[in-house]
Design a protein around this motif. Structure first.
Motif, PDB file in Angstrom:
ATOM      1  N   VAL A   1       0.798  -1.112   0.033  1.00 57.92           N
ATOM      2  CA  VAL A   1       0.016  -0.055   0.006  1.00 57.92           C
ATOM      3  C   VAL A   1       1.033   1.356  -0.104  1.00 57.92           C
ATOM      4  O   VAL A   1       1.959   1.276   0.707  1.00 57.92           O
ATOM      5  N   ASP A   2       0.464   1.889  -1.003  1.00 58.59           N
ATOM      6  CA  ASP A   2       1.534   3.463  -1.088  1.00 58.59           C
ATOM      7  C   ASP A   2       0.726   4.505  -0.127  1.00 58.59           C
ATOM      8  O   ASP A   2       1.365   5.266   0.533  1.00 58.59           O
ATOM      9  N   LEU A   3      -0.715   4.410  -0.051  1.00 62.96           N
ATOM     10  CA  LEU A   3      -1.427   5.441   0.982  1.00 62.96           C
ATOM     11  C   LEU A   3      -2.552   4.710   1.279  1.00 62.96           C
ATOM     12  O   LEU A   3      -3.250   4.348   0.947  1.00 62.96           O
ATOM     13  N   ILE A   4      -2.710   5.015   2.552  1.00 61.81           N
ATOM     14  CA  ILE A   4      -4.020   4.744   3.151  1.00 61.81           C
ATOM     15  C   ILE A   4      -4.639   6.164   3.863  1.00 61.81           C
ATOM     16  O   ILE A   4      -3.999   6.764   4.496  1.00 61.81           O
ATOM     17  N   GLU A   5      -5.956   6.189   3.503  1.00 58.37           N
ATOM     18  CA  GLU A   5      -6.835   7.303   3.997  1.00 58.37           C
ATOM     19  C   GLU A   5      -7.792   6.749   4.828  1.00 58.37           C
ATOM     20  O   GLU A   5      -8.584   6.218   4.515  1.00 58.37           O
ATOM     21  N   LEU A   6      -7.927   7.439   5.964  1.00 57.19           N
ATOM     22  CA  LEU A   6      -9.001   7.190   7.072  1.00 57.19           C
ATOM     23  C   LEU A   6      -9.931   8.184   7.419  1.00 57.19           C
ATOM     24  O   LEU A   6      -9.571   9.448   7.229  1.00 57.19           O
TER      25      LEU A   6
END
Length: 113
Positions: free
Chosen positions: A26-31
């Motif tokens: 995963v390059d980016l995780i948005e929460l």
């Protein structure tokens, strides 16, 4: 401190998506986390590194969108922001309200490689 179990749950979600999509990491995780979700943001940041070590999220950037809490007064229909669950209506001072938003706790997006 339940933030560690929350972080580990987020890791599990990311691992399931990576496996399903046959990706590598995963390059980016948005929460999205509401201010009434019961999460201490500083505590989540503190445990994050330990929770993601040796996982698909180890090198991912983490972006948290904080959702401000809003409620609608049952008595006068005023919509207002909440700092705490027990805040009363600023117009009529009633304590009867419906929570419109602020309890969210979800993975909004993953950028996978």
């Amino acid at each position: 401190m339940h933030e560690l179990s929350v972080a580990m749950g987020i890791v599990k979600i990311a691992e399931d998506v990576v496996e399903k999509e046959k990706a590598k990491s995963v390059d980016l995780i948005e929460l999205e986390i509401g201010t009434l979700a019961g999460i201490e943001f500083d505590s989540l940041d503190f445990v994050w590194e330990s929770a993601v070590k040796n996982t698909v999220l180890e090198h991912a950037k983490k972006r948290i969108n904080r959702i401000k809490a809003k409620a609608r007064c049952v008595d006068c229909d005023t919509v207002f922001e909440l700092q705490h669950l027990y805040d009363s209506c600023p117009e009529c001072h009633s304590n009867f309200k419906g929570i419109l938003k602020g309890k969210e706790l979800r993975v909004k997006a993953l950028e996978i490689i």
